[in-house]
Design a protein around this motif. Structure first.
Motif, PDB file in Angstrom:
ATOM      1  N   MET A   1       0.840  -1.198   0.000  1.00 51.11           N
ATOM      2  CA  MET A   1       0.000   0.000   0.000  1.00 51.11           C
ATOM      3  C   MET A   1       0.874   1.246   0.000  1.00 51.11           C
ATOM      4  SD  MET A   1      -2.689   1.147   2.928  1.00 51.11           S
ATOM      5  CE  MET A   1      -3.667   2.608   2.674  1.00 51.11           C
ATOM      6  N   SER A   2       0.644   2.138  -0.942  1.00 52.95           N
ATOM      7  CA  SER A   2       1.457   3.352  -1.016  1.00 52.95           C
ATOM      8  C   SER A   2       0.591   4.581  -0.831  1.00 52.95           C
ATOM      9  CB  SER A   2       2.158   3.443  -2.377  1.00 52.95           C
ATOM     10  OG  SER A   2       2.854   4.666  -2.468  1.00 52.95           O
ATOM     11  N   THR A   3       1.019   5.453   0.047  1.00 56.35           N
ATOM     12  CA  THR A   3       0.318   6.714   0.262  1.00 56.35           C
ATOM     13  C   THR A   3       1.296   7.873   0.140  1.00 56.35           C
ATOM     14  OG1 THR A   3       0.688   6.490   2.625  1.00 56.35           O
ATOM     15  CG2 THR A   3      -1.421   5.686   1.779  1.00 56.35           C
ATOM     16  N   ALA A   4       2.297   7.715  -0.719  1.00 56.70           N
ATOM     17  CA  ALA A   4       3.374   8.698  -0.796  1.00 56.70           C
ATOM     18  C   ALA A   4       2.896  10.038  -1.329  1.00 56.70           C
ATOM     19  CB  ALA A   4       4.489   8.153  -1.679  1.00 56.70           C
ATOM     20  N   THR A   5       1.878  10.009  -2.191  1.00 57.31           N
ATOM     21  CA  THR A   5       1.389  11.259  -2.758  1.00 57.31           C
ATOM     22  C   THR A   5       0.103  11.661  -2.074  1.00 57.31           C
ATOM     23  OG1 THR A   5       2.350  10.704  -4.897  1.00 57.31           O
ATOM     24  CG2 THR A   5       0.657  12.418  -4.858  1.00 57.31           C
ATOM     25  N   ALA A   6       0.147  12.755  -1.361  1.00 54.48           N
ATOM     26  CA  ALA A   6      -1.054  13.226  -0.664  1.00 54.48           C
ATOM     27  C   ALA A   6      -2.041  13.787  -1.666  1.00 54.48           C
ATOM     28  CB  ALA A   6      -0.672  14.308   0.355  1.00 54.48           C
ATOM     29  N   PRO A   7      -3.351  13.612  -1.441  1.00 52.75           N
ATOM     30  CA  PRO A   7      -4.334  14.179  -2.352  1.00 52.75           C
ATOM     31  C   PRO A   7      -4.336  15.693  -2.275  1.00 52.75           C
ATOM     32  CG  PRO A   7      -5.403  13.359  -0.368  1.00 52.75           C
ATOM     33  CD  PRO A   7      -3.962  12.935  -0.294  1.00 52.75           C
ATOM     34  N   THR A   8      -4.862  16.305  -3.300  1.00 52.07           N
ATOM     35  CA  THR A   8      -4.973  17.754  -3.298  1.00 52.07           C
ATOM     36  C   THR A   8      -5.913  18.181  -2.185  1.00 52.07           C
ATOM     37  OG1 THR A   8      -4.654  17.788  -5.688  1.00 52.07           O
ATOM     38  CG2 THR A   8      -5.598  19.769  -4.666  1.00 52.07           C
ATOM     39  N   ASP A  47      -6.288   0.077  18.570  1.00 50.99           N
ATOM     40  CA  ASP A  47      -6.172  -0.872  17.462  1.00 50.99           C
ATOM     41  C   ASP A  47      -6.691  -0.312  16.145  1.00 50.99           C
ATOM     42  OD1 ASP A  47      -4.946  -2.865  18.969  1.00 50.99           O
ATOM     43  OD2 ASP A  47      -6.852  -3.700  19.622  1.00 50.99           O
ATOM     44  N   VAL A  48      -6.069   0.765  15.711  1.00 45.11           N
ATOM     45  CA  VAL A  48      -6.341   1.293  14.375  1.00 45.11           C
ATOM     46  C   VAL A  48      -5.048   1.226  13.569  1.00 45.11           C
ATOM     47  CG1 VAL A  48      -8.182   2.809  15.195  1.00 45.11           C
ATOM     48  CG2 VAL A  48      -5.845   3.688  15.035  1.00 45.11           C
ATOM     49  N   ARG A  49      -5.195   1.194  12.261  1.00 46.78           N
ATOM     50  CA  ARG A  49      -4.032   1.245  11.388  1.00 46.78           C
ATOM     51  C   ARG A  49      -3.802   2.683  10.955  1.00 46.78           C
ATOM     52  NH1 ARG A  49      -5.394  -1.829   6.523  1.00 46.78           N
ATOM     53  NH2 ARG A  49      -7.553  -1.351   7.089  1.00 46.78           N
ATOM     54  N   VAL A  50      -2.567   3.090  10.911  1.00 46.91           N
ATOM     55  CA  VAL A  50      -2.210   4.452  10.533  1.00 46.91           C
ATOM     56  C   VAL A  50      -1.256   4.391   9.352  1.00 46.91           C
ATOM     57  CG1 VAL A  50      -1.198   6.632  11.271  1.00 46.91           C
ATOM     58  CG2 VAL A  50      -2.511   5.256  12.907  1.00 46.91           C
ATOM     59  N   ALA A  51      -1.663   4.958   8.219  1.00 48.11           N
ATOM     60  CA  ALA A  51      -0.840   4.999   7.009  1.00 48.11           C
ATOM     61  C   ALA A  51      -0.232   6.380   6.876  1.00 48.11           C
ATOM     62  CB  ALA A  51      -1.690   4.682   5.781  1.00 48.11           C
ATOM     63  N   PRO A  60      -2.381  -3.100  13.654  1.00 41.77           N
ATOM     64  CA  PRO A  60      -2.628  -4.523  13.410  1.00 41.77           C
ATOM     65  C   PRO A  60      -2.558  -4.864  11.926  1.00 41.77           C
ATOM     66  CG  PRO A  60      -4.309  -3.576  14.847  1.00 41.77           C
ATOM     67  CD  PRO A  60      -3.531  -2.435  14.309  1.00 41.77           C
ATOM     68  N   GLN A  61      -2.138  -6.061  11.617  1.00 41.82           N
ATOM     69  CA  GLN A  61      -2.122  -6.521  10.245  1.00 41.82           C
ATOM     70  C   GLN A  61      -3.535  -6.919   9.815  1.00 41.82           C
ATOM     71  OE1 GLN A  61       0.743  -9.640   9.817  1.00 41.82           O
ATOM     72  NE2 GLN A  61       2.505  -8.288  10.096  1.00 41.82           N
ATOM     73  N   GLY A  62      -3.757  -6.888   8.489  1.00 39.85           N
ATOM     74  CA  GLY A  62      -5.077  -7.236   7.968  1.00 39.85           C
ATOM     75  C   GLY A  62      -5.972  -6.018   7.868  1.00 39.85           C
ATOM     76  N   ASP A  63      -7.214  -6.246   7.430  1.00 42.96           N
ATOM     77  CA  ASP A  63      -8.136  -5.138   7.163  1.00 42.96           C
ATOM     78  C   ASP A  63      -9.184  -4.950   8.248  1.00 42.96           C
ATOM     79  OD1 ASP A  63      -6.840  -4.688   4.760  1.00 42.96           O
ATOM     80  OD2 ASP A  63      -8.155  -6.076   3.660  1.00 42.96           O
ATOM     81  N   ALA A  64      -9.091  -5.705   9.351  1.00 42.10           N
ATOM     82  CA  ALA A  64     -10.135  -5.627  10.374  1.00 42.10           C
ATOM     83  C   ALA A  64     -10.111  -4.287  11.102  1.00 42.10           C
ATOM     84  CB  ALA A  64      -9.977  -6.772  11.372  1.00 42.10           C
ATOM     85  N   ALA A  65      -8.917  -3.740  11.337  1.00 40.01           N
ATOM     86  CA  ALA A  65      -8.813  -2.466  12.058  1.00 40.01           C
ATOM     87  C   ALA A  65      -9.032  -1.304  11.097  1.00 40.01           C
ATOM     88  CB  ALA A  65      -7.442  -2.348  12.717  1.00 40.01           C
ATOM     89  N   PRO A  66      -9.792  -0.282  11.496  1.00 39.37           N
ATOM     90  CA  PRO A  66     -10.011   0.877  10.621  1.00 39.37           C
ATOM     91  C   PRO A  66      -8.695   1.561  10.267  1.00 39.37           C
ATOM     92  CG  PRO A  66     -11.532   0.906  12.474  1.00 39.37           C
ATOM     93  CD  PRO A  66     -10.539  -0.173  12.755  1.00 39.37           C
ATOM     94  N   LEU A  67      -8.660   2.139   9.075  1.00 34.86           N
ATOM     95  CA  LEU A  67      -7.454   2.786   8.558  1.00 34.86           C
ATOM     96  C   LEU A  67      -7.590   4.302   8.619  1.00 34.86           C
ATOM     97  CD1 LEU A  67      -4.713   2.564   7.015  1.00 34.86           C
ATOM     98  CD2 LEU A  67      -6.076   2.680   4.896  1.00 34.86           C
ATOM     99  N   MET A  68      -6.553   4.946   9.143  1.00 32.78           N
ATOM    100  CA  MET A  68      -6.455   6.402   9.147  1.00 32.78           C
ATOM    101  C   MET A  68      -5.276   6.789   8.260  1.00 32.78           C
ATOM    102  SD  MET A  68      -6.000   8.955  12.411  1.00 32.78           S
ATOM    103  CE  MET A  68      -6.006  10.737  12.229  1.00 32.78           C
ATOM    104  N   ARG A  69      -5.522   7.553   7.210  1.00 36.37           N
ATOM    105  CA  ARG A  69      -4.473   7.939   6.265  1.00 36.37           C
ATOM    106  C   ARG A  69      -4.007   9.354   6.573  1.00 36.37           C
ATOM    107  NH1 ARG A  69      -7.840   5.488   1.222  1.00 36.37           N
ATOM    108  NH2 ARG A  69      -8.984   7.426   1.568  1.00 36.37           N
ATOM    109  N   LEU A  70      -2.760   9.477   6.958  1.00 35.55           N
ATOM    110  CA  LEU A  70      -2.171  10.782   7.252  1.00 35.55           C
ATOM    111  C   LEU A  70      -1.537  11.334   5.979  1.00 35.55           C
ATOM    112  CD1 LEU A  70      -0.441  10.158  10.700  1.00 35.55           C
ATOM    113  CD2 LEU A  70      -2.852  10.612  10.182  1.00 35.55           C
ATOM    114  N   HIS A  71      -2.012  12.478   5.523  1.00 33.23           N
ATOM    115  CA  HIS A  71      -1.467  13.120   4.330  1.00 33.23           C
ATOM    116  C   HIS A  71      -0.484  14.229   4.694  1.00 33.23           C
ATOM    117  CE1 HIS A  71      -4.445  10.790   2.305  1.00 33.23           C
ATOM    118  NE2 HIS A  71      -5.456  11.458   2.805  1.00 33.23           N
ATOM    119  N   ARG A  72      -0.794  14.945   5.759  1.00 37.01           N
ATOM    120  CA  ARG A  72       0.100  15.995   6.258  1.00 37.01           C
ATOM    121  C   ARG A  72       0.182  15.847   7.781  1.00 37.01           C
ATOM    122  NH1 ARG A  72      -2.536  17.780   1.977  1.00 37.01           N
ATOM    123  NH2 ARG A  72      -4.426  18.208   3.172  1.00 37.01           N
ATOM    124  N   PRO A  73       0.911  14.838   8.238  1.00 39.61           N
ATOM    125  CA  PRO A  73       0.911  14.548   9.674  1.00 39.61           C
ATOM    126  C   PRO A  73       1.399  15.701  10.530  1.00 39.61           C
ATOM    127  CG  PRO A  73       2.585  13.243   8.515  1.00 39.61           C
ATOM    128  CD  PRO A  73       1.718  13.854   7.482  1.00 39.61           C
TER     129      PRO A  73
END
Length: 439
Positions: A1-8, A47-51, A60-73
């Protein structure tokens, strides 16, 4: 999973949203560092995932934990360092982070909210978290301004995500009920039997309204006062029973549309719709009903509110309230805290606890709580349906003149609220009060 480019990020009109400008300067560095550490501590506990932008994902590994995507941490942590949970919401509005399942993510946080900050750091609450401005006390003049800031946004906006009843409160779907389970409690817990669909919402709103009217004993001879008109559904249904209704609101747009709906229902001779503060109502009523209005009173005015109910209620009358509540200990800890919801959604609002309702009524009036039904699970489903409707009509929302930042704010508000009920941190209750000696 790549989140290197933050959305506009969404375009931000800084005249309208001045506090969404980027946080800069060395003065905020220490607070930013503290906020980062608190975030990492909290994320690990729930138990959340942070990208992160570099593509790394923690949690946690897998998709069970909700994902939070940081674009500008750094902006997220700087905003949280500057203004606590207000900054957390503002960073979402500004596009610093997002989540595919926003409600799921926020529910995880809400479920452990009292323990997300290490206990030694909780002592710094008064220093680190903004206090509520004294200008937001719900004086008669302020109360009208506060109501107008939310309910006068646009009748058309609310119509886009509410059902045909225009009911802006928790519904009552088909239910299973159990006893509260708390020794000495007079309460029933109601849960939806299954996740409802949009097609079931209008009927559920009518079921909620009818139960409140039944609690209050409203029939063809009743003189009914409704405090907080909404957009007229309860007043119309009471009038259809034959009741004579006075319904009061502080929202000019609600008053206008309620009058239109009352006339269209052929109930204009039974319903009066007045722009009036509850403190200014005069007369005597056999029943008083108020749906999710006590939250706008403010704890400084609870005594005034219950004294008004007691003064206006005829001998032998009943009061039926639908009230959003929170745990008593959290209410005491947060009653002077200024939150994101206060700043952007409900200025001047504050949620009572069950104990606060009992105490305020019992200490200052002859009114006593005699029945309660807890409906928190129903409200979580109501909010889910509202948000699905709102996000699915974003182009129509934009056509009304509401920008992308507003749309992100409103989505966050609906999902933030849903998380409160889904986690059990918040509840909504139908409460019946009677005057001591009348039973």
């Amino acid at each position: 999973m790549s989140t290197a480019t933050a959305p506009t990020p969404p375009p931000v009109d800084l005249f309208r949203w001045p506090d969404l400008r980027p946080v800069r300067g060395a003065a905020s560095l220490l607070r930013t560092v503290v906020a980062r550490r608190l975030f990492e501590y909290a994320a690990a506990r729930v138990d959340v995932r942070v990208a992160r932008p570099d593509g790394s994902v923690t949690g946690p590994q897998g998709d069970a934990a909700p994902l939070m995507r940081l674009h500008r941490p750094e902006q997220l942590f700087a905003r949280v360092g500057r203004s606590g949970l207000i900054g957390f919401g503002e960073s979402y509005m500004a596009g610093d982070w997002d989540a595919p399942d926003l409600a799921g993510l926020l529910t995880r946080f809400a479920a452990q909210l009292p323990t997300l900050v290490p206990e030694p750091w909780q002592r710094l609450r008064r220093v680190a978290i903004p206090a509520r401005p004294s200008s937001e006390r719900n004086t008669p003049a302020n109360a009208r301004n506060h109501i107008g800031q939310h309910y006068d946004l646009s009748n058309e906006l609310f119509a886009l995500f509410l059902d045909e009843t225009m009911s802006y409160s928790g519904a009552l779907f088909e239910e299973d009920t159990t006893a509260d389970g708390v020794p000495g409690a007079t309460a029933t817990v109601s849960r939806p039997v299954a996740p409802p669909s949009w097609s079931q919402l209008a009927a559920a709103q009518r079921r909620k309204t009818d139960r409140l009217l039944d609690l209050a004993g409203v029939d063809r001879e009743t003189r009914l006062l409704e405090i907080g008109s909404g957009w007229g559904e309860l007043a119309i249904r009471a009038a259809e029973r034959g009741a004579s209704v006075l319904t009061v609101t502080l929202s000019e747009q609600q008053q206008a549309l309620t009058r239109e709906r009352v006339a269209a229902a052929g109930q204009g001779d039974r319903v009066r719709v007045e722009l009036r503060d509850y403190r200014d109502v005069r007369g005597e009523f056999d029943a008083i009903v108020s749906v999710e209005m006590i939250e706008a009173v403010g704890h400084q005015y609870w005594r005034t509110y219950f004294e008004a109910l007691d003064r206006l209620l005829a001998p032998g009358g009943r009061v039926a309230l639908q009230a959003i509540t929170m745990p008593h200990d959290r209410m005491l800890a947060t009653r002077n805290t200024y939150t994101w919801v206060h700043k952007y959604i409900f200025p001047g609002g504050f949620l009572p606890s069950t104990e606060a309702i009992r105490e305020s009524a019992g200490r200052h009036t002859a009114l006593r709580v005699v029945d309660r039904r807890r409906l928190g699970g129903h409200y979580a489903e109501t909010l889910r349906l509202w948000d699905e409707r709102f996000t699915g009509r974003r182009e129509e929302v934009a056509a009304l003149g509401f920008d992308e930042v507003f749309r992100r704010m409103w989505h966050f508000y609906l999902e933030y609220s849903r998380a409160g009920f889904a986690s059990g941190y918040l509840d909504v209750q139908q409460v019946l009060l009677e005057r001591d000696g009348d039973r």
